[in-house]
Design an enzyme around this catalytic site. Sequence first.
Site, PDB file in Angstrom:
ATOM      1  N   HIS A 142      15.970   6.712 -25.304  1.00  0.00           N
ATOM      2  CA  HIS A 142      15.973   7.059 -23.876  1.00  0.00           C
ATOM      3  C   HIS A 142      14.535   7.054 -23.348  1.00  0.00           C
ATOM      4  CE1 HIS A 142      16.562   9.246 -20.170  1.00  0.00           C
ATOM      5  NE2 HIS A 142      17.867   9.262 -20.361  1.00  0.00           N
ATOM      6  N   GLU A 177      26.786  10.764 -22.856  1.00  0.00           N
ATOM      7  CA  GLU A 177      25.518  10.628 -23.581  1.00  0.00           C
ATOM      8  C   GLU A 177      25.367  11.710 -24.663  1.00  0.00           C
ATOM      9  OE1 GLU A 177      21.649   9.124 -21.708  1.00  0.00           O
ATOM     10  OE2 GLU A 177      21.426  11.309 -21.611  1.00  0.00           O
TER      11      GLU A 177
END
Length: 371
Positions: free
Chosen positions: A248, A318
């Site tokens: 990320h 996520e």
Amino acid sequence: MAREWGLSFRTFGYLVLVAFIMVFTFGLLWHNSHRFQWVSSVNILCSNLQLQNNYEDIQKDIKIQRLFDEDPSSEVNVKFPRMVYPKPLAVGPPSRTDVIVMTPWFAPIIWESTFSINILNEYFKERNIIIGLTAFAIKKYVVFTEKFLKTAEEYFMVGHKVNYYIFTDRPKDVPNLPLKEGRKLHIIEVRNYAQWQEVSMRRMEMINNYTKTKFIKEADYLVCVDIDMQFSDHVGVEILSDVFGTLHPAFFGASRDSFTYERRSESLAYIPPDEGDFYYAGGFFGGTPQEVYRLTKACHEAMMEDKKKGIEAVWHDESYLNKYFVYHKPTKILSPEYLWDNGMGSLPILKKKRFLAVPKNHAAIRSNDRK
Ligand code: 4GW
Ligand code: MN
């Protein structure tokens, strides 16, 4: 003569007989070996082509010719390109010293200048693979499809076979763009959900269902991404592996305790404070259909269990993806080159921005009123 050598006539007779039998046997074997083609020769003809991406030309020029004694029709063509590039260094400075390029479980982390795309293209082209790219365009997010597809045509898996799988509740609003050869658009009509969190989370369930019934028959690898994105540089076969995730962009330099993992132990997405390797992005993962099936099933089932208990993980799908990757390590990891947001600026370690978030007007795109 036999007497001169001190042999009796009888012994001499035996020796002549044995010699005769041996000559006969060897003669027979030699004859058969020719008749049944036990002996063949192989000529390998290579062209002087430099390594290049034009595979048709390479295949035309390069062939292996098998020469059989009695069967000249058995000439076969196989792909056998030349591989011309500087020798990799077994000892010496690594190509990147500013980032790690391998996890402790020996999964490569893909950064610019760690791979040779020509070698990889050759490797995957020879396998004639098909890559499925899945993305969801539910409700107003359908506006992102055009730029997404246009830029994918320019940068995503160029030279390979690609199936775009666009999941949408508005199939008529998906633009019908001209696609390059070997690339197809599949529009998959699905229902929408009232809550945006559920729109995002149900992606796992839908990918799971369609992997089982469709993708497994149609693709060798699946790449599952957000649609509010544009490709802005090369994204190719270097990303492919059994199961892969992406660092990320907001957390690749962060400490474990600042990862936004789910920290409530009631949730199935819970990760204890002393576990976890990286914080992976929900907007870019993939792998073989078998592995994507397992991943999406695990995430979806965990979400449904949590839902029954009235709990939803802090970062939705996520969070469940991050939980999965703690216990099922990805076999390859993509650097934030593969998922960047210009809102995060630029950094010296980031040599390329390959897949970029499209700035969105959150209020307008997410409001419930129709355009
Ligand atoms: C808030 O109102 C919304 S709507 C948040 C997500 C929404 C949404 C997301 C949507 O209305 N339709 C849709 O298709 N999606 C899909 O979920 C789309 O593929 C999108 O890229 C993905 C994840 O949502 P997101 O890109 O808005 O998430 P972030 O901001 O984390 O990139
Ligand atoms: Mn997004």
